[in-house]
Design a protein around this motif. Structure first.
Motif, PDB file in Angstrom:
ATOM      1  N   LEU A 248       0.823  -1.203   0.000  1.00  0.00           N
ATOM      2  CA  LEU A 248       0.000   0.000   0.000  1.00  0.00           C
ATOM      3  C   LEU A 248       0.861   1.258   0.000  1.00  0.00           C
ATOM      4  N   LEU A 249       2.016   1.185   0.648  1.00  0.00           N
ATOM      5  CA  LEU A 249       2.941   2.313   0.643  1.00  0.00           C
ATOM      6  C   LEU A 249       3.395   2.632  -0.779  1.00  0.00           C
ATOM      7  N   ALA A 250       3.775   1.596  -1.523  1.00  0.00           N
ATOM      8  CA  ALA A 250       4.187   1.811  -2.912  1.00  0.00           C
ATOM      9  C   ALA A 250       3.036   2.372  -3.736  1.00  0.00           C
ATOM     10  N   TRP A 251       1.841   1.817  -3.543  1.00  0.00           N
ATOM     11  CA  TRP A 251       0.679   2.330  -4.274  1.00  0.00           C
ATOM     12  C   TRP A 251       0.413   3.792  -3.921  1.00  0.00           C
ATOM     13  N   ASP A 252       0.570   4.156  -2.665  1.00  0.00           N
ATOM     14  CA  ASP A 252       0.321   5.530  -2.245  1.00  0.00           C
ATOM     15  C   ASP A 252       1.248   6.500  -2.971  1.00  0.00           C
ATOM     16  N   VAL A 253       2.516   6.136  -3.088  1.00  0.00           N
ATOM     17  CA  VAL A 253       3.472   6.994  -3.787  1.00  0.00           C
ATOM     18  C   VAL A 253       3.129   7.074  -5.278  1.00  0.00           C
ATOM     19  N   VAL A 254       2.879   5.921  -5.900  1.00  0.00           N
ATOM     20  CA  VAL A 254       2.579   5.883  -7.336  1.00  0.00           C
ATOM     21  C   VAL A 254       1.331   6.695  -7.653  1.00  0.00           C
ATOM     22  N   GLY A 411     -12.107  -6.997   0.685  1.00  0.00           N
ATOM     23  CA  GLY A 411     -12.231  -7.146  -0.759  1.00  0.00           C
ATOM     24  C   GLY A 411     -11.640  -5.989  -1.546  1.00  0.00           C
ATOM     25  N   LEU A 412     -11.466  -4.843  -0.884  1.00  0.00           N
ATOM     26  CA  LEU A 412     -10.919  -3.694  -1.576  1.00  0.00           C
ATOM     27  C   LEU A 412     -10.320  -2.704  -0.583  1.00  0.00           C
ATOM     28  N   PHE A 413      -9.382  -1.922  -1.093  1.00  0.00           N
ATOM     29  CA  PHE A 413      -8.778  -0.839  -0.323  1.00  0.00           C
ATOM     30  C   PHE A 413      -9.134   0.468  -1.013  1.00  0.00           C
ATOM     31  N   VAL A 414      -9.351   1.511  -0.212  1.00  0.00           N
ATOM     32  CA  VAL A 414      -9.738   2.811  -0.753  1.00  0.00           C
ATOM     33  C   VAL A 414      -8.764   3.871  -0.259  1.00  0.00           C
ATOM     34  N   ARG A 415      -8.205   4.605  -1.182  1.00  0.00           N
ATOM     35  CA  ARG A 415      -7.233   5.650  -0.863  1.00  0.00           C
ATOM     36  C   ARG A 415      -7.943   6.999  -0.817  1.00  0.00           C
ATOM     37  N   PHE A 436       0.853  10.116   1.927  1.00  0.00           N
ATOM     38  CA  PHE A 436       0.030  11.107   1.245  1.00  0.00           C
ATOM     39  C   PHE A 436      -1.466  10.888   1.448  1.00  0.00           C
ATOM     40  N   SER A 437      -1.847   9.891   2.212  1.00  0.00           N
ATOM     41  CA  SER A 437      -3.267   9.579   2.335  1.00  0.00           C
ATOM     42  C   SER A 437      -3.488   8.644   3.510  1.00  0.00           C
TER      43      SER A 437
END
Length: 804
Positions: A248-254, A411-415, A436-437
């Protein structure tokens, strides 16, 4: 500008449709694609498809497109797509029956000649077995007609809004195993389309820049320390949560980078295994954004994790010709060096801001990660574990504890970030804080409206390409993760089975095993393994490698492989369940007593009942070998270690890592199975390997273990003369291990040999171990160990299976 970029991304992503239609016999690619999208727009009422339809004519050449378009902005978008097509190489339509070549069979780093194999054009289903390449495959026009119908149906779903991310998910499902060009069928049509989209966006936004692309890489370091440096309090729950947190950390940056720049998902070339790669436009705005993101990211990581976790973020300018060949294969290597240099200067730009002014007041310690916390934090973040014990945690571990509890049904993550987060609020029991979130977790899509999730939030749909299920007001992305865990019910809720119960579900000895593995020579494979460094080909290789560890792995563990897919002689022990000795029942949908702590990129870390981990290690290796076309240039090494259930988690990880490194140091394509001795342990100068070649061990298992049978009552051996199974005293196998040890102490002596001959005869085991008795002079002349040296790797697992 933002709308133009989305139009461009959607047009480029849909461009392959014309090729599919042409192969179905509907005429030239450009005209067929144009007519299809115009008609589909009318039927669906989606004007976006009509808007991008003219770009299909680019498939018939620049003149065909330019002659049909008068709008200057549309011409500008078309030029960007056409230039991107030229960078990806000439693409002609020839024989439509041509199948896609397996990208793995194209890898050659000098370890042997790979065989050219092909994929059947099947649907990509993240929950099922992936196809293995075959020698002969033919694709028919009827198949292409059928897939056009499937794509049309998928795009017609009520929630299938025409944004590029959702369309890409449809194309990934149906076009992953289809060639982009029948004239050169090495690149997947889906990977071609997403790379085309990424390159076109950069070319459009960077204008006439000499080097229009930024090749961006992010790489996490400190992963093992972060994941495994915890106490045994709810260990497996926390291990999985901490592993997911890094994803999730990588996704947050991307997503922060893409969101700030208004760029589409196609710009993500790779994201997994603690690393990501992006292709972005080389503009002042992009560079300014990356610098800002990096600085804020470093502040967060240093403040939250005291410098133990670091994400190195860096980039390089790339010209057109450099991108065409991936800088002759050196682009990956150059970026690794640049990112490595940044790791050596970690936090240099922000560390001066962190002076611990209240250090003297930090009097307590987090019960999980041992980070110092203030009394106020300890009071705020207190939980009770399953045993009723009160635990005082730091803020992050408090969040991760709740994430670990919720994971079995998430089932899902929401940023949610920025102003939306200020309005939505922060709940540490249902979200984790990121740079960032905040990312929240939900059971299913219906909860988005029930919990009033703000429109515009980003949704990561777990292990699904069905983005149409996510309401259109959200930006949706597939999130693929190897999330298998043995589940049980605790107080009516799904929960991960903990170490103690997993150990008690082992066969024989109540032990936990750890399995750590990764792909050999990965850097060499990406820098030199592909003779043609086409960007789309490299993207395909990285995606399919990652999917083996993220998606296919779960199918392997869950037992969803087709019968006959693997050889019959793969080493295997029975499970406690098969012998009616399983002590703790779990949920039927998770039958294997193992837990995937992390898997992705090119490596994995699995824990569980020792005998099931043993079985799984060989199953994974065999499926990986088949998945990669049994290419000798693409191999895997591994380390296995067994422990008592209460052994320190960090030490488990360390031992497994050491064994993996030993297997690699001893030649790669090997596995370290169990603790062994060699002559060097007794002061000898001979350095016999302690790991096994995978195929060598399989042959040993077939030759020796194949003549034994583990039963609920103990160990039996097949007596060929009497034609029956007979019980074997464990003492007999222990005696063989003693004689093996005698050989190890003095490999040049012969005392072990005549004692072995005596005992094998006395124990009536000549039918099993006769070939161990003789001294092989050829092995002796080559300085290699006698067969007796290798037998402990077979006997010790058998003895563990009947201990108790």
């Amino acid at each position: 500008m933002k709308q133009d970029v989305e139009t461009l991304a959607l047009a480029a992503a849909l461009l392959p449709l014309g090729r599919v239609l042409s192969r179905a016999g509907r005429g030239s690619p450009g005209k067929a694609g144009l007519e299809f999208l115009v008609g589909f727009s009318e039927r669906s009422g989606r004007e976006e498809y009509r808007r991008v339809a003219p770009f299909q004519l680019l498939l018939d050449g620049w003149e065909a497109f330019a002659d049909s378009v008068s709008d200057e902005e549309t011409l500008k978008l078309g030029r960007a797509i056409f230039e991107a097509m030229e960078l990806l190489g000439e693409c002609r339509e020839e024989d439509p029956s041509t199948p896609l070549v397996s990208v793995f069979t194209l890898v050659d780093i000098g370890k042997g000649s790979p065989e050219m194999l092909y994929y059947r054009p099947v649907e990509l289903d993240l929950g099922k077995e992936f196809p293995t390449p075959e020698r002969e495959v033919e694709v028919t026009p009827a198949w292409y007609s059928d897939v056009v119908g499937r794509i049309s149906y998928a795009l017609s779903q009520p929630g299938q809004y025409p944004d590029s991310s959702r369309v890409m998910a449809v194309l990934e499902r149906y076009l992953t195993f289809v060639p982009a060009c029948t004239s050169d069928p090495r690149v997947s049509l889906y990977d071609y389309s997403r790379m085309l989209s990424a390159l076109a966006v950069s070319l459009y936004l960077a204008g006439e820049a000499e080097k229009p692309f930024l090749f961006v890489e992010g790489d996490l370091s400190g992963i093992q320390r972060f994941v495994f440096t915890i106490t045994s309090k709810g260990a497996l729950k926390m291990l999985r949560a901490r592993s997911i947190y890094l994803d999730l950390l990588a996704w947050d940056v991307v997503l922060e980078v893409l969101g700030r720049l208004g760029l589409p998902r196609s710009c993500i070339i790779y994201n997994g295994g603690g690393a990501f790669t992006l292709i972005l436009p080389n503009t002042d705005d992009t560079i300014s954004t990356l610098r800002h993101v990096r600085e804020r990211l470093e502040r967060f990581l240093l403040g939250e994790f005291d410098g133990s976790l670091y994400l190195a973020l860096d980039w390089d300018e790339v010209g057109r010709e450099e991108m065409r060949t991936f800088r002759n294969g050196s682009l990956w290597r150059d970026m690794k060096a640049k990112v490595g240099e940044r790791k050596s200067r970690r936090f240099l730009d922000v560390i001066g801001e962190f002076v611990d002014s209240d250090g003297f007041h930090k009097l307590e310690e987090c019960a999980v990660c041992r980070k110092q916390i203030t009394p106020a934090e300890a009071k705020k973040f207190t939980i009770r574990n399953e045993e009723g014990e009160e635990l005082k945690l730091c803020g992050r571990c408090y969040e991760l504890w709740h994430l670990g509890t919720a994971l079995p049904k998430t089932g899902l993550f929401v940023r949610i970030g920025g102003e939306n987060l200020e309005e939505y609020g922060e709940d540490p029991k249902s979200s984790v804080l990121l740079p960032f979130s905040r990312i929240y977790w939900f059971d299913d899509v219906k909860m988005l409206s029930e919990w009033n999730v703000p429109p515009g939030s980003e949704v990561l749909l777990r292990n699904s390409l069905d983005l149409w299920k996510v309401p259109g007001e959200y930006r949706a992305y597939p999130y693929v993760v190897a999330d298998y865990a043995r589940l049980t019910l605790e107080n009516g809720r799904k929960a991960v089975m903990e170490f103690k119960k997993l150990a008690e579900n082992s066969l024989g000895a109540e032990r936990i095993a750890v399995f750590k593995a990764d792909v050999d020579n990965l850097g060499l494979i990406f820098s030199r393994g592909l003779k043609d460094r086409n960007p789309a080909l490299v993207a395909s290789l990285s995606r399919l490698m990652d999917y083996f560890f993220k998606a296919y792995l779960v199918s392997i563990i869950s037992g969803r492989l087709e019968k006959g897919a693997l050889p019959d002689d793969v080493p295997r022990l029975p499970t406690a369940r098969e012998l009616g000795k399983e002590r703790h029942q779990g949920l039927s949908q998770t039958p294997a007593n193992v837990v995937v702590v992390y898997a992705g990129g090119d490596d994995l870390f699995i824990v569980g009942a020792w005998n099931e981990v043993f079985n799984l290690a060989f199953l994974i290796r065999e499926t990986f070998s088949a998945y990669t076309g049994r290419n000798p240039n693409v191999t895997m090494s591994a380390g296995i270690a067994t422990f008592a259930h209460d052994f320190p988690v960090s030490r488990m990880a360390q031992v497994a890592e050491e064994r993996l490194e030993t297997a690699k140091d001893e030649g790669k394509d090997r596995v370290y199975i169990i603790e062994r001795t060699s002559p060097r342990d007794y002061g000898g100068g001979i350095g016999f390997p302690v790991s096994y070649r995978w195929d060598g061990y399989r042959e040993l298992w077939r030759r020796y273990a194949g003549k034994f049978r583990v039963t609920a009552d103990g160990l039996q051996v097949w007596n060929g003369e009497r034609g029956r199974w007979e019980r074997v005293p464990k003492s007999q196998l222990w005696k063989l291990l003693e004689l093996r040890e005698l050989y190890v102490r003095n490999p040049d002596g012969i005392r072990w040999n005549y004692l072995l001959a005596y005992y094998v005869s006395r124990m009536e085991l000549e039918g099993v171990f006769r070939d161990l008795v003789s001294i092989d002079l050829q092995l002796l002349s080559r300085g290699e160990p006698q067969r007796i040296y290798w037998i402990d790797g077979v006997l010790k697992p058998l003895l563990l299976a009947v201990r108790g």
